[in-house]
Design an enzyme around this catalytic site. Structure first.
Site, PDB file in Angstrom:
ATOM      1  N   ASP A 157       0.811  -1.218   0.000  1.00 45.03           N
ATOM      2  CA  ASP A 157       0.000   0.000   0.000  1.00 45.03           C
ATOM      3  C   ASP A 157       0.843   1.267   0.000  1.00 45.03           C
ATOM      4  OD1 ASP A 157      -2.688  -1.020  -0.024  1.00 45.03           O
ATOM      5  OD2 ASP A 157      -2.325  -1.796   1.979  1.00 45.03           O
ATOM      6  N   ASP A 165       3.557  -5.700   2.309  1.00 42.74           N
ATOM      7  CA  ASP A 165       3.124  -5.112   3.580  1.00 42.74           C
ATOM      8  C   ASP A 165       3.373  -6.038   4.762  1.00 42.74           C
ATOM      9  OD1 ASP A 165       2.378  -2.746   2.462  1.00 42.74           O
ATOM     10  OD2 ASP A 165       0.241  -3.202   2.357  1.00 42.74           O
ATOM     11  N   ASP A 176      -3.593  -0.106   4.656  1.00 41.90           N
ATOM     12  CA  ASP A 176      -2.950  -1.318   5.156  1.00 41.90           C
ATOM     13  C   ASP A 176      -3.830  -1.986   6.213  1.00 41.90           C
ATOM     14  OD1 ASP A 176      -1.036  -3.251   5.417  1.00 41.90           O
ATOM     15  OD2 ASP A 176       0.373  -2.033   6.559  1.00 41.90           O
ATOM     16  N   ASP A 350       3.879 -17.191 -19.361  1.00 42.11           N
ATOM     17  CA  ASP A 350       4.718 -18.142 -18.642  1.00 42.11           C
ATOM     18  C   ASP A 350       5.249 -17.578 -17.328  1.00 42.11           C
ATOM     19  OD1 ASP A 350       4.379 -20.053 -20.555  1.00 42.11           O
ATOM     20  OD2 ASP A 350       6.225 -19.596 -21.640  1.00 42.11           O
ATOM     21  N   ASP A 369       3.840 -15.480  -9.155  1.00 36.65           N
ATOM     22  CA  ASP A 369       5.063 -15.380  -9.947  1.00 36.65           C
ATOM     23  C   ASP A 369       5.691 -16.766 -10.080  1.00 36.65           C
ATOM     24  OD1 ASP A 369       7.267 -14.471 -11.270  1.00 36.65           O
ATOM     25  OD2 ASP A 369       8.065 -13.255  -9.636  1.00 36.65           O
ATOM     26  N   LEU A 409      -0.170 -23.948 -16.498  1.00 35.39           N
ATOM     27  CA  LEU A 409      -1.082 -23.814 -15.359  1.00 35.39           C
ATOM     28  C   LEU A 409      -2.372 -23.166 -15.848  1.00 35.39           C
ATOM     29  CD1 LEU A 409      -1.759 -23.815 -12.314  1.00 35.39           C
ATOM     30  CD2 LEU A 409      -0.493 -21.654 -12.131  1.00 35.39           C
ATOM     31  N   HIS A 469       3.561 -27.546 -22.241  1.00 38.29           N
ATOM     32  CA  HIS A 469       2.520 -26.791 -21.543  1.00 38.29           C
ATOM     33  C   HIS A 469       1.127 -27.264 -21.938  1.00 38.29           C
ATOM     34  CE1 HIS A 469       5.397 -23.094 -20.999  1.00 38.29           C
ATOM     35  NE2 HIS A 469       5.823 -24.190 -20.391  1.00 38.29           N
ATOM     36  N   ASP A 471      -1.444 -25.467 -22.259  1.00 33.68           N
ATOM     37  CA  ASP A 471      -2.127 -24.531 -23.163  1.00 33.68           C
ATOM     38  C   ASP A 471      -1.761 -24.766 -24.622  1.00 33.68           C
ATOM     39  OD1 ASP A 471       0.429 -23.438 -23.308  1.00 33.68           O
ATOM     40  OD2 ASP A 471      -0.202 -21.374 -22.902  1.00 33.68           O
ATOM     41  N   CYS A 643       0.488 -17.701 -25.221  1.00 37.46           N
ATOM     42  CA  CYS A 643       1.790 -17.649 -24.543  1.00 37.46           C
ATOM     43  C   CYS A 643       2.295 -16.214 -24.411  1.00 37.46           C
ATOM     44  CB  CYS A 643       2.828 -18.455 -25.320  1.00 37.46           C
ATOM     45  SG  CYS A 643       2.367 -20.164 -25.644  1.00 37.46           S
TER      46      CYS A 643
END
Length: 661
Positions: A157, A165, A176, A350, A369, A409, A469, A471, A643
């Site tokens: 924040d 945070d 926050d 990706d 990530d 994923l 993958h 996908d 992708c």
């Protein structure tokens, strides 16, 4: 059942104790009876409720029975309905009698002070803290379930802060605080009673690295908020104010559910008394609240798009423009990650997966990530993490493989499988058959996904592909009927069938890849005559068919729920599959607007026959097909439109705590 505490009595001197509102005291009438006593009589002042448990019967006092035999061990219970105004303002008197005596042989007097001590959170999941008769010390799933919810405070924040945070022990803004769950400690009763006892807020040792609790006293200034629990701080002494009966604490999550963490954490308040200064304190009452840390939730292709992401790299200007035009038609904002931030890494699908976390009072998007950490590795933290936009990551200490990229994923739309509902869909990840050298998604990532509980993952076979993958062979698009979607599967069989049709119609000399420089242009006749290509696509089809069966079983699908999208694959030097022409299932789905890799198929009657077949399959569902040229900018680099793009989507209307895992 009310919390109960046993209290000793004495005929030698008056005793005193505290009764907490909502609890019961069990008086030890037998243990304090003088020698020769055979029965007792109990009397109380109006603020005390008394009852006797005798021979499995519960009798409220006063009753028609004035004296109760001490054998075979009756129980005398009491409760109080209102906090006391003064210390010892209520009392109970126990008189003991011999077998036939009319004069008491002893009396025990107990002075009582009633206090209220209650620890409350949003157990009803209404978005506000309220008193409830529900069991605060348990957490249950489902529409009729109860239990408080806690968000991992994983956004940033304060733009000037270094990390998330929850990585520091400061409250930097009122925003926050809004990311935290409120914990309300209510205290009522004579101030002198609390001055003579200690009120302790505490957590379990195993939860100390999972949550942090802040307290600002009676002030509202940010600088007043200090961490009082979490880390090395396992307990905090609360001193009720003369003028404030409620103490508000703020709880933030530090960790998502994972392989060694169920997501459940407990907070307790305990009232302690010390009979003598030289003696240790002893607990006389505990109240507890259980929170569940909200899981990270993925959103499927069928969810409404909120923001499209694409990378600007060398020589992909036309691709970015085409994606931008599609986003504009879908009325969806476009965010372009510039070259200095992506460092020529175009594969934004990706690098990250967009999801969200949700509590009754707040929902925030959270970017997951991946462990791949290539040119885009700093983009999620530098450009996405911010106010009300969270971040989570998992690493692959064993070393990341291609299967750890998040093109591997995906998540299905909501499904029902043999009567079991998955209202948030099921996560789909690619893996390998057990074999030497087979690739699998990193254990840390798989464990994290499983631990979220609400989108039970399904493992598919994707290691047959060069990139590996999911996908590359599947996608989902919205549909107006049946289950509300169609599963699209890449299909070599459907492609050969289409090419055979066109050959029989006399178009065998129509060639692939027209208009592309320095690219071989095989004809339909040449493709159909290529036995090596045919055998490899038989193998590719068998792999996709294996996954088809898994998906039908795991998602409760029937054949009408699946559409076969024509596609061919070719073998690389290690016998892994790569798309022979741009892989059309690897598409960008923005509501009814589809951005599909342009296949450059044989032109028949002025139209690409591959594009035409896909239109025939998808347009009756109300979908709009836009074919995007990604041949040199993505396809030859072993990726396609999906992708090279990413989408943040609208969270489910369905509340995750209504799931029954």
């Amino acid at each position: 059942m009310a919390q109960q505490r046993r209290v000793q009595l004495s005929t030698q001197r008056p005793c005193s104790t505290v009764c907490v509102l909502g609890t019961e005291l069990a008086l030890d009438v037998c243990g304090s009876a003088p020698p020769g006593a055979a029965s007792f009589q109990a009397q109380a002042t109006p603020g005390v409720k008394l009852w006797v448990l005798h021979e499995a019967q519960s009798v409220k006092l006063p009753s028609s029975v004035s004296r109760w035999p001490l054998a075979p061990g009756p129980e005398l219970l009491l409760a109080m309905d209102h906090p006391s105004k003064d210390v010892g303002d209520e009392k109970v008197r126990i008189s003991y009698f011999r077998e036939a005596g009319g004069v008491p042989v002893g009396r025990a007097v107990l002075y009582l002070t009633c206090v209220e001590v209650s620890l409350d959170a949003d157990v009803t999941r209404s978005g506000a803290v309220s008193r409830t008769l529900l069991d605060k010390a348990s957490w249950t799933w489902g529409p009729e379930g109860h239990g408080a919810v806690l968000l991992v405070n994983c956004d940033r924040d304060d733009p000037d802060a270094e990390g998330l945070d929850n990585e520091d022990s400061a409250v930097r803004s009122y925003n926050d605080l809004q990311d935290m769950a409120q914990l309300l400690l209510r205290t009522r009763g004579p101030r002198a009673t609390f001055a003579g006892h200690r009120l302790l807020l505490h957590l379990d040792f195993g939860d100390a690295d999972k949550i942090r609790v802040f307290y600002g006293g009676n002030g509202a200034e940010l600088e007043m908020f200090k961490p009082v629990l979490g880390g090395s701080k396992l307990a905090y002494t609360v001193r009720p104010s003369r003028h404030h009966h409620d103490s508000v604490f703020y709880v933030e999550g530090l960790a998502f559910p994972d392989v060694a963490f169920s997501g459940l954490v407990s907070l307790h308040v305990t009232l302690l008394e010390s009979p003598e200064k030289s003696l240790l304190e002893s607990p006389i009452f505990t109240d507890s609240v259980v929170f569940r840390v909200a899981p990270w939730i993925m959103t499927p292709n069928t969810a409404a798009p909120l923001e499209v992401f694409v990378c600007s790299v060398d020589n992909n200007e036309e691709f970015v423009a085409a994606v931008g035009a599609l986003a504009e038609r879908a009325q969806c904002p476009l965010t372009v990650c510039p070259a200095p931030q992506n460092r020529q890494d175009r594969w934004i699908q990706d690098e990250v997966e967009f999801g969200y976390i949700q509590a009754p009072q707040k929902t925030i998007p959270v970017v997951f990530d991946s462990p791949r950490d290539r040119g885009l590795k700093d983009f999620p933290v530098r450009s996405i993490l911010g106010p009300d936009f969270g971040y989570v990551a998992r690493q692959a200490p064993e070393g990341a493989s291609s299967l750890d990229s998040f093109g591997n994923l995906e998540v299905s739309p909501p499904v029902t499988v043999r009567g079991k509902e998955y209202p948030l869909g099921r996560i789909l990840i690619g893996s390998s058959f057990p074999r030497v050298g087979g690739r699998r998604m990193a254990k840390a990532v798989r464990d994290f996904l499983v631990a979220q509980k609400v989108q039970a993952p399904v493992e598919l076979f994707s290691d047959w592909l060069s990139v590996g993958h999911v996908d590359e062979f599947l996608s989902f698009v919205p549909a107006p009927d049946r289950k509300g979607f169609r599963l699209l599967l890449a299909s070599p069989s459907a492609c050969y069938q289409l090419l055979k049709e066109k050959q029989e119609e006399g178009f065998g000399e129509a060639a692939m890849f027209q208009g592309l420089d320095r690219v071989p242009k095989p004809t339909i006749n040449e493709i159909l005559a290529n036995e090596e290509l045919r055998k490899f696509n038989d193998y590719a089809q068998s792999c996709i068919s294996w996954n088809r069966d898994i998906l039908k079983r795991s998602l409760g699908l029937a054949e009408p729920d699946i559409l076969d999208i024509p596609q061919l694959f070719q073998s690389n030097s290690t016998s892994e599959a790569e798309a022979f022409f741009p892989d059309m299932v690897n598409m960008l789905v923005l509501g009814r607007h589809l951005g599909i890799p342009k296949p450059f198929g044989p032109v028949v009657g002025g139209r690409c026959c591959l594009e035409q077949r896909v239109r025939e399959l998808l347009e009756p569902l109300g979908l709009s097909c836009t074919f995007i040229d990604d041949f040199f900018s993505y396809h030859v680099l072993l990726g396609e439109v999906h992708c090279g793009t990413n989408v943040r989507r609208k969270p489910f209307a369905f509340k995750w705590w209504h799931v029954v895992p």
